[in-house]
Design a protein around this motif. Structure first.
Motif, PDB file in Angstrom:
ATOM      1  N   LYS A  61       0.975  -0.930   0.032  1.00 40.44           N
ATOM      2  CA  LYS A  61      -0.009  -0.025   0.030  1.00 40.44           C
ATOM      3  C   LYS A  61       0.827   1.115   0.074  1.00 40.44           C
ATOM      4  O   LYS A  61       0.671   2.256  -0.535  1.00 40.44           O
ATOM      5  N   THR A  62       1.900   1.444   0.856  1.00 44.35           N
ATOM      6  CA  THR A  62       2.740   2.440   0.888  1.00 44.35           C
ATOM      7  C   THR A  62       3.588   2.736  -0.422  1.00 44.35           C
ATOM      8  O   THR A  62       3.473   3.736  -0.772  1.00 44.35           O
ATOM      9  N   GLU A  63       3.869   1.798  -0.746  1.00 47.54           N
ATOM     10  CA  GLU A  63       4.849   1.732  -2.317  1.00 47.54           C
ATOM     11  C   GLU A  63       3.865   2.360  -3.386  1.00 47.54           C
ATOM     12  O   GLU A  63       4.018   2.971  -4.112  1.00 47.54           O
ATOM     13  N   ASP A  64       2.639   1.717  -3.420  1.00 52.08           N
ATOM     14  CA  ASP A  64       1.580   2.230  -4.379  1.00 52.08           C
ATOM     15  C   ASP A  64       1.325   3.640  -4.269  1.00 52.08           C
ATOM     16  O   ASP A  64       1.339   4.378  -5.009  1.00 52.08           O
ATOM     17  N   LEU A  65       1.145   3.916  -3.154  1.00 49.98           N
ATOM     18  CA  LEU A  65       0.826   5.589  -2.458  1.00 49.98           C
ATOM     19  C   LEU A  65       2.189   6.169  -2.996  1.00 49.98           C
ATOM     20  O   LEU A  65       2.030   7.524  -3.768  1.00 49.98           O
ATOM     21  N   LEU A  66       3.143   5.906  -2.745  1.00 47.96           N
ATOM     22  CA  LEU A  66       4.485   6.622  -3.462  1.00 47.96           C
ATOM     23  C   LEU A  66       4.635   6.556  -4.684  1.00 47.96           C
ATOM     24  O   LEU A  66       5.089   7.712  -5.360  1.00 47.96           O
ATOM     25  N   ARG A  67       4.339   5.618  -5.568  1.00 47.59           N
ATOM     26  CA  ARG A  67       4.274   5.548  -6.933  1.00 47.59           C
ATOM     27  C   ARG A  67       3.260   6.814  -7.491  1.00 47.59           C
ATOM     28  O   ARG A  67       3.562   7.366  -8.509  1.00 47.59           O
ATOM     29  N   LYS A  68       2.168   6.792  -6.867  1.00 48.06           N
ATOM     30  CA  LYS A  68       1.243   7.537  -7.379  1.00 48.06           C
ATOM     31  C   LYS A  68       1.503   9.013  -7.119  1.00 48.06           C
ATOM     32  O   LYS A  68       1.523   9.738  -7.900  1.00 48.06           O
ATOM     33  N   GLU A  69       2.186   9.194  -5.962  1.00 49.91           N
ATOM     34  CA  GLU A  69       2.845  10.583  -5.517  1.00 49.91           C
ATOM     35  C   GLU A  69       3.609  11.084  -6.547  1.00 49.91           C
ATOM     36  O   GLU A  69       3.861  12.164  -7.119  1.00 49.91           O
ATOM     37  N   GLU A  70       4.655  10.190  -6.863  1.00 51.10           N
ATOM     38  CA  GLU A  70       5.739  10.491  -8.062  1.00 51.10           C
ATOM     39  C   GLU A  70       5.289  10.657  -9.119  1.00 51.10           C
ATOM     40  O   GLU A  70       5.710  11.731  -9.813  1.00 51.10           O
ATOM     41  N   THR A  71       4.197  10.043  -9.747  1.00 49.24           N
ATOM     42  CA  THR A  71       3.694  10.149 -10.962  1.00 49.24           C
ATOM     43  C   THR A  71       3.074  11.616 -10.990  1.00 49.24           C
ATOM     44  O   THR A  71       3.301  12.330 -12.009  1.00 49.24           O
ATOM     45  N   LYS A  72       2.454  11.981 -10.022  1.00 47.94           N
ATOM     46  CA  LYS A  72       1.827  13.166  -9.856  1.00 47.94           C
ATOM     47  C   LYS A  72       2.966  14.410  -9.989  1.00 47.94           C
ATOM     48  O   LYS A  72       2.749  15.358 -10.579  1.00 47.94           O
ATOM     49  N   ILE A  73       3.807  14.291  -8.983  1.00 44.57           N
ATOM     50  CA  ILE A  73       4.920  15.265  -8.986  1.00 44.57           C
ATOM     51  C   ILE A  73       5.410  15.412 -10.479  1.00 44.57           C
ATOM     52  O   ILE A  73       5.804  16.449 -11.123  1.00 44.57           O
ATOM     53  N   VAL A  74       5.906  14.300 -11.120  1.00 45.74           N
ATOM     54  CA  VAL A  74       6.564  14.238 -12.471  1.00 45.74           C
ATOM     55  C   VAL A  74       5.359  15.322 -13.544  1.00 45.74           C
ATOM     56  O   VAL A  74       5.965  15.766 -14.529  1.00 45.74           O
ATOM     57  N   SER A  75       4.294  14.711 -13.419  1.00 51.26           N
ATOM     58  CA  SER A  75       3.203  15.272 -14.329  1.00 51.26           C
ATOM     59  C   SER A  75       3.293  16.763 -14.152  1.00 51.26           C
ATOM     60  O   SER A  75       2.721  17.517 -14.882  1.00 51.26           O
ATOM     61  N   GLN A  76       3.603  17.477 -12.799  1.00 56.87           N
ATOM     62  CA  GLN A  76       3.461  18.623 -12.757  1.00 56.87           C
ATOM     63  C   GLN A  76       4.797  19.649 -12.827  1.00 56.87           C
ATOM     64  O   GLN A  76       4.868  20.693 -12.665  1.00 56.87           O
ATOM     65  N   LYS A  77       5.966  18.804 -13.487  1.00 57.80           N
ATOM     66  CA  LYS A  77       7.022  19.488 -13.709  1.00 57.80           C
ATOM     67  C   LYS A  77       6.985  20.742 -14.692  1.00 57.80           C
ATOM     68  O   LYS A  77       7.578  21.518 -14.127  1.00 57.80           O
ATOM     69  N   ASN A  78       6.306  20.593 -15.520  1.00 57.44           N
ATOM     70  CA  ASN A  78       6.230  21.583 -16.585  1.00 57.44           C
ATOM     71  C   ASN A  78       5.004  22.993 -15.809  1.00 57.44           C
ATOM     72  O   ASN A  78       5.350  24.086 -16.540  1.00 57.44           O
TER      73      ASN A  78
END
Length: 174
Positions: A61-78
Motif C-alpha cells: 500500500k505504501t509503495e503504491d501511494l509513493l508511486r502515485k505521488e511520484e507520478t503526480k509530481i512528475v506530471s506537474q514538472k512543467n
C-alpha cells in the motif's frame, strides 16, 4: 617381530571396540521437522505468516501511494515553478527515506520475533528431550543438521514430536 604385530593388532582391536561401544546411545533429531510438523511449531509458523502478510500488505500500500505521488509530481514538472517543484521532490525523497526506515524496522522486528519464537520452542523442547534421554538411557542426542550420515533408526524426531504435541499445543508470539 611377530609378537610386535600381534601386540599392535590387539591394541587396535581394543581401541576400535571402545569406539563401537561408545557410539551406542547416540541419537539425533531434526529441529526443522519439529518446527514444521509439531503443533507448537505450526502455531509459531501460522503467527509468523500473519505478521509477514500484514507487513507485506502495508509495504505494498505504501509503495503504491509513493508511486502515485511520484507520478503526480512528475506530471506537474512543467506546470510548477522550479523552486516549488524542487520542494516537492525534496519532500518526496524524505517520504521515501522514512518508508525505508519503517520497512527496515519492521523486517528487523519480524526477524527478531522469528528468532525468539524458535528459541522459545527450543527452550520448551530441551527438558522434554532430556527427560526422554534419561528414561531411555540415551547418552547423546545431536541435531540432524550436524550429522553427515546416520542410520534412520537413530532418528528420534517423530517420537519427540509426539511427546511435544501431548505436552505443548501452542506457543504465543509476544
Amino acid at each position: 617381530m611377530c609378537k610386535t604385530i600381534r601386540y599392535f593388532v590387539f591394541i587396535i582391536c581394543i581401541f576400535f571396540s571402545n569406539i563401537a561401544l561408545s557410539i551406542e546411545g547416540i541419537y539425533y533429531i531434526d529441529m526443522d521437522e519439529i518446527m514444521n510438523n509439531s503443533l507448537a511449531g505450526k502455531s509459531i509458523i501460522k503467527q509468523l505468516n500473519l505478521i509477514d502478510e500484514s507487513n507485506s500488505n502495508l509495504f505494498k500500500k505504501t509503495e503504491d501511494l509513493l508511486r502515485k505521488e511520484e507520478t503526480k509530481i512528475v506530471s506537474q514538472k512543467n506546470i510548477l515553478e522550479k523552486n516549488e517543484f524542487d520542494k516537492k521532490i525534496i519532500l518526496y525523497k524524505k517520504k521515501i527515506l522514512d518508508y525505508k526506515k519503517v520497512r527496515t524496522n519492521k523486517i528487523n522486528f519480524f526477524s527478531k520475533k522469528r528468532n525468539e519464537a524458535q528459541l522459545s520452542l527450543t527452550n520448551k523442547l530441551t527438558p522434554i528431550i532430556a527427560d526422554y534421554a534419561e528414561k531411555n538411557s540415551i547418552s547423546v542426542i545431536l541435531k540432524k543438521q550436524s550429522i553427515i550420515i546416520a542410520k534412520t533408526d537413530l532418528d528420534l524426531t517423530k517420537t519427540i514430536i509426539k511427546i511435544l504435541d501431548k505436552q505443548l499445543k501452542t506457543i504465543e508470539i509476544k
